[in-house]
Design a protein around this motif. Structure first.
Motif, PDB file in Angstrom:
ATOM      1  N   TYR A   1     -43.275 -25.733  27.485  1.00 43.90           N
ATOM      2  CA  TYR A   1     -43.906 -26.680  26.562  1.00 43.90           C
ATOM      3  C   TYR A   1     -45.404 -26.404  26.450  1.00 43.90           C
ATOM      4  O   TYR A   1     -45.980 -26.400  25.350  1.00 43.90           O
ATOM      5  CB  TYR A   1     -43.663 -28.113  27.037  1.00 43.90           C
ATOM      6  CG  TYR A   1     -44.271 -29.168  26.129  1.00 43.90           C
ATOM      7  CD1 TYR A   1     -43.560 -29.663  25.038  1.00 43.90           C
ATOM      8  CD2 TYR A   1     -45.545 -29.665  26.372  1.00 43.90           C
ATOM      9  CE1 TYR A   1     -44.110 -30.613  24.210  1.00 43.90           C
ATOM     10  CE2 TYR A   1     -46.108 -30.619  25.543  1.00 43.90           C
ATOM     11  CZ  TYR A   1     -45.385 -31.089  24.467  1.00 43.90           C
ATOM     12  OH  TYR A   1     -45.943 -32.028  23.639  1.00 43.90           O
ATOM     13  N   GLN A   2     -46.049 -26.160  27.582  1.00 46.33           N
ATOM     14  CA  GLN A   2     -47.481 -25.872  27.556  1.00 46.33           C
ATOM     15  C   GLN A   2     -47.773 -24.588  26.797  1.00 46.33           C
ATOM     16  O   GLN A   2     -48.765 -24.503  26.050  1.00 46.33           O
ATOM     17  CB  GLN A   2     -48.009 -25.770  28.988  1.00 46.33           C
ATOM     18  CG  GLN A   2     -48.020 -27.104  29.725  1.00 46.33           C
ATOM     19  CD  GLN A   2     -48.433 -26.960  31.178  1.00 46.33           C
ATOM     20  OE1 GLN A   2     -48.289 -25.877  31.763  1.00 46.33           O
ATOM     21  NE2 GLN A   2     -48.916 -28.039  31.775  1.00 46.33           N
ATOM     22  N   ALA A   3     -46.921 -23.581  26.956  1.00 44.36           N
ATOM     23  CA  ALA A   3     -47.138 -22.319  26.239  1.00 44.36           C
ATOM     24  C   ALA A   3     -46.993 -22.516  24.735  1.00 44.36           C
ATOM     25  O   ALA A   3     -47.806 -22.010  23.941  1.00 44.36           O
ATOM     26  CB  ALA A   3     -46.150 -21.267  26.739  1.00 44.36           C
ATOM     27  N   LEU A   4     -45.961 -23.248  24.320  1.00 47.44           N
ATOM     28  CA  LEU A   4     -45.759 -23.494  22.889  1.00 47.44           C
ATOM     29  C   LEU A   4     -46.827 -24.414  22.312  1.00 47.44           C
ATOM     30  O   LEU A   4     -47.143 -24.341  21.127  1.00 47.44           O
ATOM     31  CB  LEU A   4     -44.369 -24.082  22.654  1.00 47.44           C
ATOM     32  CG  LEU A   4     -43.186 -23.138  22.902  1.00 47.44           C
ATOM     33  CD1 LEU A   4     -41.872 -23.892  22.809  1.00 47.44           C
ATOM     34  CD2 LEU A   4     -43.206 -21.980  21.902  1.00 47.44           C
ATOM     35  N   ASP A   5     -47.382 -25.279  23.162  1.00 46.85           N
ATOM     36  CA  ASP A   5     -48.401 -26.209  22.682  1.00 46.85           C
ATOM     37  C   ASP A   5     -49.674 -25.492  22.263  1.00 46.85           C
ATOM     38  O   ASP A   5     -50.439 -26.005  21.442  1.00 46.85           O
ATOM     39  CB  ASP A   5     -48.714 -27.238  23.777  1.00 46.85           C
ATOM     40  CG  ASP A   5     -49.563 -28.377  23.253  1.00 46.85           C
ATOM     41  OD1 ASP A   5     -49.080 -29.126  22.369  1.00 46.85           O
ATOM     42  OD2 ASP A   5     -50.711 -28.527  23.725  1.00 46.85           O
TER      43      ASP A   5
ATOM     44  N   MET B   1     -41.874 -27.882  15.506  1.00 43.55           N
ATOM     45  CA  MET B   1     -42.096 -26.438  15.508  1.00 43.55           C
ATOM     46  C   MET B   1     -41.829 -25.840  16.886  1.00 43.55           C
ATOM     47  O   MET B   1     -41.320 -24.718  16.993  1.00 43.55           O
ATOM     48  CB  MET B   1     -43.531 -26.127  15.058  1.00 43.55           C
ATOM     49  CG  MET B   1     -43.752 -26.278  13.570  1.00 43.55           C
ATOM     50  SD  MET B   1     -42.668 -25.213  12.581  1.00 43.55           S
ATOM     51  CE  MET B   1     -43.104 -23.584  13.202  1.00 43.55           C
ATOM     52  N   LYS B   2     -42.161 -26.571  17.936  1.00 39.82           N
ATOM     53  CA  LYS B   2     -41.870 -26.071  19.281  1.00 39.82           C
ATOM     54  C   LYS B   2     -40.366 -25.876  19.448  1.00 39.82           C
ATOM     55  O   LYS B   2     -39.897 -24.844  19.947  1.00 39.82           O
ATOM     56  CB  LYS B   2     -42.389 -27.047  20.330  1.00 39.82           C
ATOM     57  CG  LYS B   2     -43.915 -27.199  20.393  1.00 39.82           C
ATOM     58  CD  LYS B   2     -44.300 -28.164  21.502  1.00 39.82           C
ATOM     59  CE  LYS B   2     -45.804 -28.348  21.612  1.00 39.82           C
ATOM     60  NZ  LYS B   2     -46.364 -29.154  20.512  1.00 39.82           N
ATOM     61  N   MET B   3     -39.596 -26.892  19.053  1.00 38.74           N
ATOM     62  CA  MET B   3     -38.150 -26.805  19.193  1.00 38.74           C
ATOM     63  C   MET B   3     -37.571 -25.747  18.254  1.00 38.74           C
ATOM     64  O   MET B   3     -36.615 -25.044  18.602  1.00 38.74           O
ATOM     65  CB  MET B   3     -37.527 -28.176  18.899  1.00 38.74           C
ATOM     66  CG  MET B   3     -37.946 -29.248  19.901  1.00 38.74           C
ATOM     67  SD  MET B   3     -37.143 -30.834  19.611  1.00 38.74           S
ATOM     68  CE  MET B   3     -35.442 -30.404  20.011  1.00 38.74           C
ATOM     69  N   PHE B   4     -38.167 -25.611  17.073  1.00 37.77           N
ATOM     70  CA  PHE B   4     -37.678 -24.600  16.126  1.00 37.77           C
ATOM     71  C   PHE B   4     -37.862 -23.201  16.687  1.00 37.77           C
ATOM     72  O   PHE B   4     -36.978 -22.333  16.535  1.00 37.77           O
ATOM     73  CB  PHE B   4     -38.402 -24.735  14.796  1.00 37.77           C
ATOM     74  CG  PHE B   4     -38.057 -23.639  13.823  1.00 37.77           C
ATOM     75  CD1 PHE B   4     -36.826 -23.636  13.179  1.00 37.77           C
ATOM     76  CD2 PHE B   4     -38.954 -22.611  13.560  1.00 37.77           C
ATOM     77  CE1 PHE B   4     -36.501 -22.621  12.285  1.00 37.77           C
ATOM     78  CE2 PHE B   4     -38.635 -21.604  12.681  1.00 37.77           C
ATOM     79  CZ  PHE B   4     -37.406 -21.602  12.033  1.00 37.77           C
ATOM     80  N   MET B   5     -39.008 -22.953  17.312  1.00 31.71           N
ATOM     81  CA  MET B   5     -39.253 -21.628  17.868  1.00 31.71           C
ATOM     82  C   MET B   5     -38.240 -21.307  18.970  1.00 31.71           C
ATOM     83  O   MET B   5     -37.746 -20.176  19.066  1.00 31.71           O
ATOM     84  CB  MET B   5     -40.677 -21.544  18.431  1.00 31.71           C
ATOM     85  CG  MET B   5     -41.743 -21.468  17.356  1.00 31.71           C
ATOM     86  SD  MET B   5     -41.487 -20.081  16.215  1.00 31.71           S
ATOM     87  CE  MET B   5     -41.563 -18.689  17.339  1.00 31.71           C
ATOM     88  N   VAL B   6     -37.898 -22.298  19.792  1.00 31.36           N
ATOM     89  CA  VAL B   6     -36.897 -22.068  20.826  1.00 31.36           C
ATOM     90  C   VAL B   6     -35.547 -21.743  20.191  1.00 31.36           C
ATOM     91  O   VAL B   6     -34.846 -20.798  20.578  1.00 31.36           O
ATOM     92  CB  VAL B   6     -36.778 -23.294  21.745  1.00 31.36           C
ATOM     93  CG1 VAL B   6     -35.622 -23.131  22.728  1.00 31.36           C
ATOM     94  CG2 VAL B   6     -38.081 -23.504  22.512  1.00 31.36           C
TER      95      VAL B   6
END
Length: 292
Positions: A4-8, A17-22
């Motif tokens: 989460y911290q990396a995507l943030d 967008m964080k969940m979409f990238m995963v």
């Protein structure tokens, strides 16, 4: 939490967008590997139609995935906005309570927490603005009186009074009797006034009543009714408790000083009432201010 911290760092304001990238990486890495295997394993060129179809399917799938994630994240977004709205504007949300999954639990608990906070704040405000002995407003609670200065149809007046020889009652009969007298006075005020009138205990044996009357002269009549009700119902050792009162007009000024100004002039009238023998009502005869 590290993911989460990396995507943030890339998408600090969008959980979608964080969940979409995963989801994108999770579905497209195997797809890319399969396409690479097909391309490397063939001697003939891959048909263009196949590549175009694959590309379009990928784009459509990504768009559908992104839209689906945003819809599924609505409960989280609603809960977040509900907390922001309450923190910024103290606006109560109306989140649904019937969903049973994790998002439903989040919305239900968010709604319950905000409602509990609102009840606690309201109770604290009421306690802070009420005199604990009589239940009347205290000086802090008089903020609601500012609306009186904006009513054009009627005359806003203030009645300030205290009890005659109250110190002697406390000294002779004790503070418990004195407290019962104050409670009785508060009850007499409620009986003598209307629900829309505002009554407060300023401290000690000093009380104030704000009311809207048809004419300024009616203020003295209201003060007299309060005085008679107190004398009729509040007694100490068989003797009626009397009051000295001052009446003044609240000038219609759109500022916070209107209340204090009226109290000062009523206090001046109260002083004259005491000087003239106590147990009476005196009206402030000062000239009216021009309506602002």
């Amino acid at each position: 939490m590290r993911l989460y911290q990396a995507l943030d760092t890339c998408f600090p304001r969008s959980l979608s967008m964080k969940m979409f990238m995963v989801a994108f990486v999770g579905t497209h890495v195997p797809l890319i590997a399969a396409v690479a295997f097909v391309l490397l394993d063939r001697d003939e060129p891959v048909p263009v139609a196949f590549l175009v179809t694959l590309l379009l399917a990928t784009v459509v799938g990504s768009v559908v995935t992104m839209a689906g994630l945003r819809f599924l994240l609505r409960p989280v977004i609603w809960a977040s906005r509900a907390m922001e709205s309450y923190a910024d504007r103290r606006q109560l949300p109306r989140l649904p309570r019937h969903f049973q999954d994790e998002a439903g639990i989040l919305m239900r608990h968010t709604q319950s927490m905000i409602e509990h906070a609102e009840r606690t704040i309201t109770q604290t405000e009421q306690l802070a603005s009420r005199d604990p002995l009589t239940g009347l407003l205290n000086r802090r609670g008089l903020r609601s009186v500012e609306a009186f200065t904006r009513v054009v149809e009627k005359v806003p007046i203030v009645i300030l009074f205290d009890l005659d020889h109250f110190k002697s009652i406390n000294d002779t009969h004790g503070h418990d009797v004195g407290d019962r007298v104050l409670v009785g006075v508060a009850h007499a005020i409620r009986v003598s006034t209307r629900p829309e009138d505002v009554s407060a205990r300023l401290g000690g044996d000093e009380f104030v009543v704000f009311a809207l009357v048809e004419a300024f002269e009616d203020g003295a009549g209201l003060a007299q009714r309060i005085s008679e009700e107190i004398a009729r119902t509040v007694r100490v050792a068989g003797r009626a408790v009397t009051i000295s009162a001052g009446v003044a007009k609240m000038h219609r000024r759109h500022d916070k000083d209107a209340i204090e100004d009226a109290i000062v002039r009523a206090d001046r009238a109260l002083y004259l009432s005491k000087r003239n023998g106590r147990g009476r009502v005196h009206v402030d005869e000062g000239e009216d201010e021009v309506v602002a």
